[in-house]
Design an enzyme around this catalytic site. Structure first.
Site, PDB file in Angstrom:
ATOM      1  N   GLU A  77       0.791  -1.223   0.000  1.00 24.87           N
ATOM      2  CA  GLU A  77       0.000   0.000   0.000  1.00 24.87           C
ATOM      3  C   GLU A  77       0.829   1.283   0.000  1.00 24.87           C
ATOM      4  OE1 GLU A  77      -3.058   0.502  -0.363  1.00 24.87           O
ATOM      5  OE2 GLU A  77      -4.118  -1.343   0.085  1.00 24.87           O
ATOM      6  N   SER A  87     -28.324 -33.498  49.178  1.00 29.53           N
ATOM      7  CA  SER A  87     -27.391 -33.826  50.263  1.00 29.53           C
ATOM      8  C   SER A  87     -26.133 -32.974  50.251  1.00 29.53           C
ATOM      9  CB  SER A  87     -26.998 -35.302  50.177  1.00 29.53           C
ATOM     10  OG  SER A  87     -28.111 -36.140  50.370  1.00 29.53           O
TER      11      SER A  87
END
Length: 687
Positions: free
Chosen positions: A84, A344
């Site tokens: 770029e 339990s």
């Protein structure tokens, strides 16, 4: 002649000066450049190491994740700049050489062969989008690029490009694109992945790999061909990179710990980044485990898992449902915070209080026989009775009758108060008070609170609040007492010997299971020396699941969860000072066999501590620089009497007034047990 030349030069100069003046006025008329810090970004929820757990789209529905140069693969950056803007690091926003090259190519070919926009000019266009492609628009980009270069560093400019570049649809920025197309952060990219990310922003809609894979492939290959020589990619690597197929679909954005992320967002809606204590790798492993087991257990059945670090109270993983998006399992309901019957699973705390009060020891014998408490006659799950068994075995086998007998002695109200004092919220049905049924699940509790209480057992009897958001760490309350260290250690020592699920290793994890009445909830909570993990299994709507048991449904998930932490279980701490390590025959006589209060003993004969009263504060005197002995006065009971100070037996002489030597200021638990097993206990503070 000279006069004409001078006039022409003057006219040209005037035109140039006028043009420069007009250009300057035009530049000054431009509005201020939009501020980069005013942009809206996706909110991110990250784990303890900064790994992304879940992002949220912006209000416009875009995935726009902040990124810096440190967040992407250096090879990708090298390819981006080479393709770029080769002179990005040296120009000041505009690259004159690139502009001259582009103009010359246009003159020769009469079409655009290469662009002249620098990365900075592209950032200017992203900050100030304009649809027209005119000379004025290009000049404006150039001016903006120069302004940006004056105000920001090169890395900051790159960061804006990495955060704003378009990648098709609602994807903006390199991180969003990498997550959507490759399912990973862009810190480690292959050459073909990096080349595709370089190519897409040039024409993001036309080159979307999920819609136009051939165009995307051609654009990627063009990037590889153009920059191979510039950054030294060998020809064979270029060929290999070109042979890789395009991503065929867009992936969903990460959604780990979705419930925790939602709650963090609600707690601080203005924050852009939320840091959790969760470990992303463990969270992912346990979410996968919950999903697998929920599917195998049957339709509409859900699984919740909570993993906690003992030392800090930090939540390492919270799976609140097997699948956040599964409506058949009410996936968006947080089942770690839903009130459920623990079955339990509260029994260890009953035994812990009995150990603390000197009513029992792990080797104490206790009866498992038919017993009635008024209209209440507890039965074991299998409707059988074991006869006389050690307390250790009674807890490991989760026998109901011994647990209710101990709860009758320690008191349901006291158990409730102790659990609540430690931070565990017990919720009873409306209008009901604590009773013996709570020992078998007649109370509501959340997986979060139950896991916190078990972590308190692992912490030698002290609980700390569970923390999930880093910001909450400074607000955490101090530790609270659940049990004394000896009693907590006894419980852990018993639970580590509980028979594990089939094919699991023994004596690695201290754990307890629970099954609620009507097969609605199955539980398993356990700890090693490092972590506590809680598991709940059931239907989100609370409907019964015939045959579902804590031992067969939840316990295997618990052991698998520990295995998926990646560590071997850590050893539990050694016995604290005061623990009695002895077989039944060598225990003090009253601890050899548990005798339920009231069986064969008239109230007037029960042993009582007359002084000091429960909750008293006693001033310590000193003799020769040492705390002087403290008196303990006893009434009632049958000899021989056993005196316990913080669970440790004390020698005593004749008479009912006993003196003991305190270790110093602090809380002391005083317990007396007589020859028939009746007992009394008080807690006093020495100061």
């Amino acid at each position: 002649m000279r006069r004409r030349a001078a006039i022409a030069l003057g006219v040209a100069s005037a035109f140039l000066a006028g043009g420069a003046l007009a250009f300057g006025l035009w530049v000054r008329s431009l509005p201020p450049l939009p501020r980069a810090d005013a942009l809206s970004y996706s909110v991110e929820v990250v784990d303890r190491d900064g790994r992304l757990l879940r992002p949220y789209a912006t209000e416009e529905g875009r995935w726009r994740l902040k990124a810096g140069v440190e967040d992407v693969d250096p090879r990708y950056l090298a390819m981006l700049i080479a393709y770029e803007d080769k002179r990005f690091r040296t120009h000041h926003g505009v690259d004159p050489a690139a502009m001259m090259r582009a103009a010359w190519q246009w003159l020769i070919h009469r079409e655009i062969v290469s662009g002249a926009s620098t990365i900075t000019m592209q950032v200017a266009r992203l900050l100030e989008p304009r649809t027209e492609r005119t000379l004025s628009a290009k000049l404006r980009q150039m001016v903006r690029a120069i302004q940006i270069e004056r105000a920001m560093s090169k890395d900051d400019i790159l960061a804006l490009y990495l955060s704003l570049a378009p990648y098709g649809g609602n994807l903006e920025g390199t991180r969003a694109a990498s997550l959507a197309y490759f399912g990973k952060e862009p810190k480690r990219l292959s050459r073909t992945e990096a080349a595709l990310l370089v190519a897409l922003p040039q024409s993001p809609e036309a080159r979307r790999p999920d819609r136009s894979p051939e165009r995307a492939r051609l654009a990627r290959d063009r990037v590889l061909d153009r920059i191979a020589g510039d950054i030294g990619i060998p020809a064979d690597e270029v060929a290999t990179a070109k042979s890789v197929a395009m991503p065929s679909r867009r992936r969903a954005m990460p959604s780990l710990a979705a419930h925790a992320a939602d709650q963090a967002m609600i707690a601080a809606p203005d924050r852009l980044k939320h840091e959790l204590t969760i470990d992303a790798r463990l969270q992912q492993a346990l979410e996968m485990l919950a999903r697998e087991r929920a599917m195998s257990l049957g339709a509409d059945i859900s699984v919740a898992i909570l993993a906690v670090d003992h030392a800090s109270g930090e939540i390492l993983a919270r799976v609140a449902s097997p699948d956040y998006f599964d409506t058949s399992r009410a996936g968006q309901v947080d089942l770690t915070r839903a009130l459920r019957s623990p079955g339990s699973a509260l029994k260890p705390f009953i035994y812990g209080l009995a150990f603390e009060d000197g009513l029992a020891h792990p080797e104490t014998l206790i009866d498992d026989r038919p017993t009635r408490y008024g209209d209440y006659a507890p039965e074991n799950f299998d409707l059988t009775f074991q006869g006389t068994v050690p307390v250790r075995k009674a807890l490991q086998l989760s026998l109901n009758v011994p647990a209710v007998a101990l709860l009758d002695r320690v008191g349901a109200a006291r158990l409730t108060a102790r659990l609540s004092q430690a931070g565990g919220d017990m919720v009873f049905p409306k209008g009901e008070a604590p009773g013996l049924a709570m020992g078998l699940g007649g109370v509501g509790v959340t997986l979060s609170d139950l896991t916190m209480l078990y972590a308190g057992l692992a912490r030698q009897g002290m609980t700390i609040p569970l923390i999930e958001r880093r910001s909450d760490a400074a607000l955490a309350r101090p530790p609270r007492r659940l049990l004394d260290p000896v009693a907590a250690w006894y419980v852990g020592n018993v639970l580590i010997g509980t028979p594990p699920p089939e094919n699991a290793a023994r004596n690695r994890i201290a754990f307890k299971t629970g099954t609620s009445y009507g097969y609605r909830d199955a539980w398993a909570v356990g700890f090693d020396g490092r972590r506590t993990i809680g598991v709940w299994v059931g239907r989100p709507d609370g409907a019964p699941v015939p045959g579902i048991l804590g031992r067969t449904a939840a316990a295997p998930i618990l052991f698998d969860a520990f295995a998926r932490t990646g560590d071997l279980p850590a050893a539990l701490p050694p016995a604290p000072k005061g623990a009695i390590l002895a077989p039944n025959g060598k225990l003090p006589l009253p601890l050899q066999r548990f005798n339920p209060e009231g069986v064969g003993v008239r109230p007037s004969e029960r042993v009582r501590i007359m002084f000091p009263p429960n909750g008293a504060r006693l001033e310590l005197g000193a003799v020769d620089g040492r705390p002087e002995p403290v008196a303990l006065k006893i009434a009632g009971g049958v000899e021989p009497l056993t005196i316990l100070v913080n669970g440790k037996p004390q020698e005593r002489g004749a008479g009912r007034t006993i003196f003991f030597d305190p270790q110093g200021p602090g809380f002391v638990r005083l317990t007396v047990v007589d020859g028939k097993g009746t007992a009394d206990s008080v807690m006093v503070r020495l100061q």
